[in-house]
Design an enzyme around this catalytic site. Structure first.
Site, mmCIF file in Angstrom:
data_model
loop_
_atom_site.group_PDB
_atom_site.id
_atom_site.type_symbol
_atom_site.label_atom_id
_atom_site.label_comp_id
_atom_site.label_asym_id
_atom_site.label_seq_id
_atom_site.Cartn_x
_atom_site.Cartn_y
_atom_site.Cartn_z
ATOM 1 N N HIS A 250 10.272 0.298 4.140
ATOM 2 C CA HIS A 250 10.100 0.357 2.684
ATOM 3 C C HIS A 250 11.457 0.450 1.977
ATOM 4 O O HIS A 250 12.454 0.851 2.589
ATOM 5 C CB HIS A 250 9.311 1.620 2.297
ATOM 6 C CG HIS A 250 7.852 1.591 2.635
ATOM 7 N ND1 HIS A 250 7.234 2.585 3.360
ATOM 8 C CD2 HIS A 250 6.867 0.699 2.312
ATOM 9 C CE1 HIS A 250 5.941 2.311 3.496
ATOM 10 N NE2 HIS A 250 5.701 1.177 2.866
ATOM 11 N N CYS B 23 7.496 10.379 2.046
ATOM 12 C CA CYS B 23 6.171 9.798 2.352
ATOM 13 C C CYS B 23 5.028 10.799 2.260
ATOM 14 O O CYS B 23 3.882 10.412 2.042
ATOM 15 C CB CYS B 23 6.165 9.211 3.762
ATOM 16 S SG CYS B 23 7.543 8.161 4.127
#
Ligand code: GLY
Length: 257
Positions: A163, A250
């Site tokens: 990401h 996350c």
């Protein structure tokens, strides 16, 4: 400690061993140890002044501890994403339910994909990573929701990582921590930049909790650089979750008050 806001987390799924993996080899995950580390993470959020709402375990959704990917929190709006990985899409249902009791929600449509891990919000600027988990339709739909709220939105190419926030995160609204091999520092010229130590390529994902920055204690050389830049760091062990390709940002959705 001043109250910072509300954080949403979720218990680790007992099926985490079946998580999605993109850049890592699958290795055994010690669930008990992972849960212990997640408990320390939640405690660090509370210690930093965040009121934590922990959602129930989703036994059949392996990646569901990584709540960040399921929503993007903006000032006055939560955007429920459509995760790029099909196995992760059911995770959004309970997140939408939890967030809708806190602020207005909008949804990324079925014709787009967007992971929250690809969305870096820095003040009124939003950077959206061009990764395998987010597409141009996701970027465009997020932009259409965010621009009326006063945000500028830009896409950023990333390479060799999952990401955008694997490659760059914000230590504060003026300072970014990044790995220059995974994202081009030239794209962030208006910010103060702290680069990860070359021995610690995965160290760019840290979590800004307001007065303190949460870092993975696997990256002591990068921690020294963050401290040298004047920031208070709380290093905690996150290595079991790292085996599932997860990191500090996350595991929470932050709603500053
Ligand atoms: N295992 C985290 C993800 O791939 O989304």
């Amino acid at each position: 400690m001043k109250k910072q806001g509300i954080a949403i987390t979720r218990e680790i799924s007992r099926s985490i061993e079946n998580c999605e993996l993109t850049h890592l080899e699958r290795v055994p995950i010690d669930l008990k140890r992972a849960r212990h580390q997640h408990g320390a993470y939640t405690a660090a959020l509370k210690e930093a002044g965040w009121e934590v709402t922990t959602l129930a375990e989703e036994p059949h959704l392996p990646d569901s501890v990584f709540v960040e990917d399921t929503a993007v929190i903006l000032a006055g709006l939560a955007v429920i994403t459509r995760p790029g990985s099909e196995s992760r899409r059911p995770e959004t249902k309970s997140i939408a339910k939890a967030l809708s009791s806190m602020l207005p929600v909008a949804f990324i449509s079925d014709s787009a994909i967007l992971d929250g891990g690809d969305v870096l919000v820095v003040g009124k600027k939003i950077f959206v990573g061009q990764s395998s988990r987010s597409d141009s339709a996701g970027y465009s739909e997020l932009g259409n929701l965010a621009k009326p709220l006063g945000y500028g939105v830009e896409t950023i190419p990333v390479k060799s990582c999952l990401h955008l926030k694997s490659a760059v995160t914000a230590i504060d609204d003026r300072t970014l921590l990044l790995n220059p091999k995974w994202v081009n520092p030239e794209l962030f010229k208006e910010y103060n930049l702290v680069e990860v130590h070359a021995d610690e390529p995965a160290a760019a994902n840290c979590l800004n909790l307001g007065k303190v920055i949460i870092c993975d204690d696997a990256f002591p050389k990068t921690r020294q650089r963050i401290q040298a830049a004047g920031f208070l760091v709380n290093s905690i062990s996150l290595d079991e979750l790292a085996k599932a390709e997860g990191a500090a940002t996350c595991c929470s959705l932050l709603m500053p008050q």
